[in-house]
Scaffold this active site. Structure first.
Site, PDB file in Angstrom:
ATOM      1  N   GLY A 162      34.893  47.928  42.002  1.00  0.00           N
ATOM      2  CA  GLY A 162      35.310  48.848  41.023  1.00  0.00           C
ATOM      3  C   GLY A 162      36.836  48.839  40.495  1.00  0.00           C
ATOM      4  N   CYS A 163      37.602  48.426  41.293  1.00  0.00           N
ATOM      5  CA  CYS A 163      39.200  48.371  40.661  1.00  0.00           C
ATOM      6  C   CYS A 163      39.360  47.023  40.021  1.00  0.00           C
ATOM      7  CB  CYS A 163      39.913  48.053  41.934  1.00  0.00           C
ATOM      8  SG  CYS A 163      39.972  49.789  42.970  1.00  0.00           S
ATOM      9  N   THR A 164      38.384  45.870  40.130  1.00  0.00           N
ATOM     10  CA  THR A 164      38.710  44.721  39.325  1.00  0.00           C
ATOM     11  C   THR A 164      38.096  45.150  37.984  1.00  0.00           C
ATOM     12  OG1 THR A 164      38.416  43.223  41.224  1.00  0.00           O
ATOM     13  CG2 THR A 164      38.020  42.140  39.069  1.00  0.00           C
TER      14      THR A 164
END
Length: 166
Positions: free
Chosen positions: A61-63
């Site tokens: 998700g952060c990527t």
């Protein structure tokens, strides 16, 4: 002020424990992935800031969120804003993450989570650091807050929509 100091100990300017729309955004001084100290006050009077808090480098998700900000970075610049990502990862982790994904914006290392606490970014299920984006105008006032752990693309669209109204 050391590399990890936050300007004062207040939880938020309003005393409510978290930053709200209309509040003056708390200043900070934190290191980037290259070790350079960045302060919110460096941008006051010059450009708006999209300050986004995310849980952890190199997670799916952060990527996806970082790459969505990357892919729209020129649109943010054209709108007069700088994008700044914040997590508790180390400067070295940020350096690797930014290089691997060609991120053109700075990532700040909030190792002790103090800035996250100052802004009142909650955890999800008490475990996962929250994913919250703050749109801060040139005067340092928070104009919009968007929080969603799962809808990572909407952080970008909400930020751009708000910048267009400033």
């Amino acid at each position: 002020m050391s590399a990890h100091d936050i300007s004062d100990g207040a939880a938020s300017p309003t005393g409510k424990g978290r930053v709200q729309v209309g509040d003056a955004a708390p200043d900070f001084a934190l290191p980037t992935q290259s070790g350079t100290l960045v302060r919110l006050s460096d941008f006051l009077g010059k450009q708006a800031v999209v300050l986004y808090f995310y849980p952890k480098d190199n997670t799916s998700g952060c990527t996806a969120e970082a790459c969505a900000f990357r892919d729209s970075y020129e649109v943010f610049k054209d709108a007069g804003a700088e994008v700044i990502g914040v997590s508790s990862d180390s400067e070295e982790s940020h350096q690797q993450f930014a290089a691997q994904h060609r991120l053109p914006f700075v990532l700040l290392s909030d190792r002790d989570g103090e800035l996250r606490k100052r802004y009142g970014v909650a955890t999800t299920f008490g475990l996962v650091p929250g994913r919250v984006t703050y749109i801060i105008d040139k005067q340092g006032i928070v104009r919009h807050i968007f929080s969603s752990q799962l809808n990572v693309q909407k952080h970008v669209t909400e930020a751009l929509q708000t910048l267009r109204t400033l």
